[in-house]
Design an enzyme around this catalytic site. Structure first.
Site, mmCIF file in Angstrom:
data_model
loop_
_atom_site.group_PDB
_atom_site.id
_atom_site.type_symbol
_atom_site.label_atom_id
_atom_site.label_comp_id
_atom_site.label_asym_id
_atom_site.label_seq_id
_atom_site.Cartn_x
_atom_site.Cartn_y
_atom_site.Cartn_z
ATOM 1 N N PHE A 12 0.883 -1.200 0.117
ATOM 2 C CA PHE A 12 -0.007 0.047 -0.040
ATOM 3 C C PHE A 12 0.765 1.229 0.164
ATOM 4 O O PHE A 12 0.866 1.973 -1.110
ATOM 5 C CB PHE A 12 -0.911 -0.132 1.228
ATOM 6 C CG PHE A 12 -1.702 1.302 1.694
ATOM 7 C CD1 PHE A 12 -2.130 2.231 0.927
ATOM 8 C CD2 PHE A 12 -1.306 1.554 3.077
ATOM 9 C CE1 PHE A 12 -2.642 3.305 1.307
ATOM 10 C CE2 PHE A 12 -1.762 2.941 3.625
ATOM 11 C CZ PHE A 12 -2.487 3.579 2.785
ATOM 12 N N ASN A 33 7.412 -9.826 -2.101
ATOM 13 C CA ASN A 33 7.087 -11.240 -2.377
ATOM 14 C C ASN A 33 5.503 -11.181 -2.488
ATOM 15 O O ASN A 33 5.065 -12.457 -2.369
ATOM 16 C CB ASN A 33 7.777 -12.252 -1.396
ATOM 17 C CG ASN A 33 7.165 -11.924 0.053
ATOM 18 O OD1 ASN A 33 6.320 -10.871 0.170
ATOM 19 N ND2 ASN A 33 7.514 -12.655 0.994
ATOM 20 N N PHE A 35 3.327 -11.068 -0.326
ATOM 21 C CA PHE A 35 2.989 -11.793 0.863
ATOM 22 C C PHE A 35 1.507 -10.980 1.528
ATOM 23 O O PHE A 35 0.571 -11.933 1.816
ATOM 24 C CB PHE A 35 3.877 -11.742 2.261
ATOM 25 C CG PHE A 35 3.573 -13.197 2.960
ATOM 26 C CD1 PHE A 35 3.498 -14.458 2.448
ATOM 27 C CD2 PHE A 35 3.001 -12.614 4.294
ATOM 28 C CE1 PHE A 35 3.340 -15.389 3.514
ATOM 29 C CE2 PHE A 35 2.624 -13.897 5.219
ATOM 30 C CZ PHE A 35 2.787 -15.206 4.563
ATOM 31 N N ASP A 57 12.145 -12.519 -1.228
ATOM 32 C CA ASP A 57 11.783 -12.568 0.154
ATOM 33 C C ASP A 57 13.121 -11.613 0.876
ATOM 34 O O ASP A 57 14.196 -12.331 0.925
ATOM 35 C CB ASP A 57 11.877 -13.860 0.730
ATOM 36 C CG ASP A 57 11.357 -14.158 2.037
ATOM 37 O OD1 ASP A 57 11.433 -13.109 2.948
ATOM 38 O OD2 ASP A 57 10.826 -15.157 2.565
ATOM 39 N N TYR A 63 20.469 -9.416 -3.162
ATOM 40 C CA TYR A 63 21.279 -8.786 -4.232
ATOM 41 C C TYR A 63 20.777 -7.814 -4.913
ATOM 42 O O TYR A 63 19.692 -8.160 -5.731
ATOM 43 C CB TYR A 63 22.013 -10.150 -4.889
ATOM 44 C CG TYR A 63 22.961 -9.584 -6.039
ATOM 45 C CD1 TYR A 63 24.273 -9.312 -5.819
ATOM 46 C CD2 TYR A 63 22.659 -9.797 -7.334
ATOM 47 C CE1 TYR A 63 25.010 -8.900 -6.909
ATOM 48 C CE2 TYR A 63 23.684 -9.214 -8.346
ATOM 49 C CZ TYR A 63 24.792 -8.782 -7.916
ATOM 50 O OH TYR A 63 25.665 -8.261 -9.149
ATOM 51 N N LEU A 74 10.465 -1.137 3.970
ATOM 52 C CA LEU A 74 8.966 -1.333 4.296
ATOM 53 C C LEU A 74 8.412 -2.678 4.458
ATOM 54 O O LEU A 74 7.347 -2.776 4.966
ATOM 55 C CB LEU A 74 8.182 -0.410 3.265
ATOM 56 C CG LEU A 74 8.066 1.192 3.518
ATOM 57 C CD1 LEU A 74 9.339 1.746 2.756
ATOM 58 C CD2 LEU A 74 6.843 1.686 2.715
ATOM 59 N N TYR A 146 4.673 -7.923 16.305
ATOM 60 C CA TYR A 146 4.949 -6.924 15.489
ATOM 61 C C TYR A 146 5.503 -5.871 16.109
ATOM 62 O O TYR A 146 6.557 -5.443 15.754
ATOM 63 C CB TYR A 146 3.426 -6.610 14.762
ATOM 64 C CG TYR A 146 3.622 -5.390 13.945
ATOM 65 C CD1 TYR A 146 4.271 -5.445 12.794
ATOM 66 C CD2 TYR A 146 3.009 -4.224 14.274
ATOM 67 C CE1 TYR A 146 4.113 -4.450 11.907
ATOM 68 C CE2 TYR A 146 3.005 -2.951 13.556
ATOM 69 C CZ TYR A 146 3.540 -3.203 12.246
ATOM 70 O OH TYR A 146 3.535 -2.087 11.285
ATOM 71 N N THR A 176 -2.173 5.028 8.772
ATOM 72 C CA THR A 176 -2.387 5.562 7.538
ATOM 73 C C THR A 176 -3.091 4.801 6.469
ATOM 74 O O THR A 176 -3.292 3.511 6.642
ATOM 75 C CB THR A 176 -0.918 5.749 6.934
ATOM 76 O OG1 THR A 176 -0.174 6.669 7.674
ATOM 77 C CG2 THR A 176 -1.032 6.586 5.589
HETATM 78 P P1 NAD Z 1 1.511 -3.511 3.335
HETATM 79 O O1 NAD Z 1 1.210 -4.800 3.661
HETATM 80 O O2 NAD Z 1 0.693 -3.009 2.013
HETATM 81 O O3 NAD Z 1 3.082 -3.376 2.932
HETATM 82 C C1 NAD Z 1 4.071 -4.317 3.217
HETATM 83 C C2 NAD Z 1 4.705 -5.093 2.063
HETATM 84 O O4 NAD Z 1 5.604 -5.863 2.513
HETATM 85 C C3 NAD Z 1 3.695 -5.945 1.133
HETATM 86 O O5 NAD Z 1 3.588 -5.703 -0.013
HETATM 87 C C4 NAD Z 1 4.257 -7.324 1.242
HETATM 88 O O6 NAD Z 1 3.810 -8.161 0.419
HETATM 89 C C5 NAD Z 1 5.790 -6.927 1.584
HETATM 90 N N1 NAD Z 1 6.391 -8.064 2.461
HETATM 91 C C6 NAD Z 1 6.217 -8.682 3.406
HETATM 92 N N2 NAD Z 1 6.947 -9.742 3.946
HETATM 93 C C7 NAD Z 1 7.963 -9.544 2.819
HETATM 94 C C8 NAD Z 1 9.251 -10.207 2.455
HETATM 95 N N3 NAD Z 1 9.710 -11.171 3.529
HETATM 96 N N4 NAD Z 1 9.704 -9.919 1.767
HETATM 97 C C9 NAD Z 1 9.545 -9.051 0.854
HETATM 98 N N5 NAD Z 1 8.482 -8.385 0.750
HETATM 99 C C10 NAD Z 1 7.638 -8.579 2.056
HETATM 100 O O7 NAD Z 1 1.419 -2.584 4.433
HETATM 101 P P2 NAD Z 1 1.851 -1.059 4.384
HETATM 102 O O8 NAD Z 1 0.423 -0.358 5.416
HETATM 103 O O9 NAD Z 1 1.823 -0.442 3.105
HETATM 104 O O10 NAD Z 1 2.751 -1.029 5.403
HETATM 105 C C11 NAD Z 1 4.263 -0.441 5.043
HETATM 106 C C12 NAD Z 1 5.193 -0.322 6.002
HETATM 107 O O11 NAD Z 1 4.708 0.919 6.610
HETATM 108 C C13 NAD Z 1 5.277 -1.223 6.896
HETATM 109 O O12 NAD Z 1 6.478 -1.479 7.145
HETATM 110 C C14 NAD Z 1 4.530 -1.094 8.118
HETATM 111 O O13 NAD Z 1 4.943 -1.637 9.208
HETATM 112 C C15 NAD Z 1 4.665 0.323 8.146
HETATM 113 N N6 NAD Z 1 3.259 1.053 8.999
HETATM 114 C C16 NAD Z 1 2.171 1.121 8.386
HETATM 115 C C17 NAD Z 1 1.305 1.530 8.818
HETATM 116 C C18 NAD Z 1 -0.148 1.931 8.129
HETATM 117 O O14 NAD Z 1 -1.130 2.367 8.939
HETATM 118 N N7 NAD Z 1 -0.453 1.519 7.071
HETATM 119 C C19 NAD Z 1 1.148 2.160 10.398
HETATM 120 C C20 NAD Z 1 2.485 1.922 10.842
HETATM 121 C C21 NAD Z 1 3.566 1.401 10.015
#
Ligand code: NAD
Ligand code: UDP
Length: 319
Positions: A12, A33, A35, A57, A63, A74, A146, A176
């Protein structure tokens, strides 16, 4: 022009960062990935001459050929339903994934930005939460996987800064929302919008008195870009201080989605509300004074963009 890697780049927030950094003229490599995300988030970028996607992952050795100027890390499992279902993957991506991404930053001499979270404050006893607050986290509770993975990630980032001299940034993101969230990610914004659009009851957990403060994604992205361009190594909160109860929030979404849904109070049978923070509001003094940043998009406007997105998405999926 910089060459920038975004881990979790199909997610996102990550996909909006890809858009913004490409628009600013940079070269962007998104690594994911899928996930907790869907390829459609970055489908519009396929074929862009400054964009590349790498399926990988991040808990495994990373690399990247050529040089890197910056890494925005992220990759994570940030929604409560995901981390309750996959506690070990959550810990691994926060710990091993952050270690790998920092190792990559060291190899390339790249700037490193960690996406941390307001969850490092746990169920806070200081309100609103400034960056100087150390938090109130239950390490062995269901949310601990988490929260502690992000606290470890912050500690690891500071260790790479102090020991290896890496130029690091830490952003503590507060709730967010916006287009490209997953309709089934279980978070309150998506649950209420999907329920409202389907005419189903809006599920307020317990008595709806917990509070959150919701930030629209374009505001967050602006803050993250400013932080990246700054020289601030200390953590910086980014979020919208406009705090409300979950019940108040439900009433806004109920109205904006057409008012056909009723509001119901439910107690989830799983552990998703155990240690659920009772109150949350960012103290954004640091971002205001050091980055000249504050959120601009009012809640109803941001929600309208998000509702339009989900109306289209749910229609396409026949739901
Ligand atoms: P999201 O789940 O859309 O994004 C996380 C991404 O990480 C996903 O695309 C997922 O497929 C990928 N991912 C997970 N494990 C992985 C791995 N092992 N290897 C490669 N990719 C992997 O969620 P988001 O809301 O976009 O969050 C993005 C970042 O912002 C995160 O680090 C989250 O902790 C942080 N965050 C978000 C919020 C919020 O309100 N949206 C609040 C606090 C922190
Ligand atoms: N919540 C709710 N109904 C839902 C989903 C969530 O009342 O259908 C509550 C949840 O208990 C929490 C708040 O809304 O108090 C925000 O939850 P979310 O999962 O969005 O994020 P959190 O801030 O807890 O990480």
């Amino acid at each position: 022009m910089a060459r920038i890697l975004i881990t979790g780049g199909a997610g996102f927030i990550g996909s909006h960062l890809c858009d913004r950094l490409l628009a600013d003229g940079h070269e962007v490599i998104a690594m994911d990935n899928f996930f907790t995300s869907h390829p459609r988030n970055i489908a519009h970028l396929v074929g862009h001459d400054r964009f590349r996607f790498v399926k990988h992952d991040v808990t495994e050795y990373i690399y990247i050929d050529g040089h890197l100027d910056a890494i925005l890390h992220l990759a994570s499992l940030p929604s409560p339903v995901d981390y309750l279902r996959e506690p070990i993957k959550t810990l691994k991506v926060g710990a091993l994934g952050t270690h790998k991404a920092l190792g990559l930053a060291r190899k390339h001499g790249a700037k490193f930005l960690l996406a941390s979270t307001s969850e490092v404050y746990g169920d806070p006893q200081v309100h609103p939460q400034p960056e100087t607050y150390w938090g109130n986290v239950n390490p062995i509770g269901p949310r601990g996987v988490y929260d502690e993975s992000k606290r470890f990630a912050e500690a690891m980032t500071m260790a790479y800064h102090r020991y290896h001299g890496i130029d690091t940034r830490i952003v503590r993101i507060f709730n967010t929302y916006g287009p490209r969230m997953r309709a089934d990610d279980g978070r309150v914004v998506t649950n209420f919008i999907a329920q409202g659009l389907r005419g189903e009851p809006l599920t307020v957990y317990d008595d709806g008195s917990r509070t959150r403060s919701f930030c629209y994604v374009s505001d967050l992205v602006e803050g993250m870009v400013r932080l990246l361009e700054s020289d601030i190594v200390e953590p910086v909160n980014l979020g919208n201080p406009d705090e409300m109860t979950v019940l108040e929030f439900a009433k806004v979404v109920q109205r904006l989605t057409g008012g056909k849904s009723e509001i119901v109070f439910v107690t989830p049978r799983d552990e998703r509300t155990k240690d659920d923070p009772h109150i949350r509001q960012p103290d954004i003094t640091r971002a205001r004074t050091l980055l000249g940043w504050e959120p601009r998009v009012p809640l109803e406007e941001g929600l309208q963009y998000t509702i339009d997105y989900f109306r289209h998405l749910l229609h396409l999926e026949g739901k």
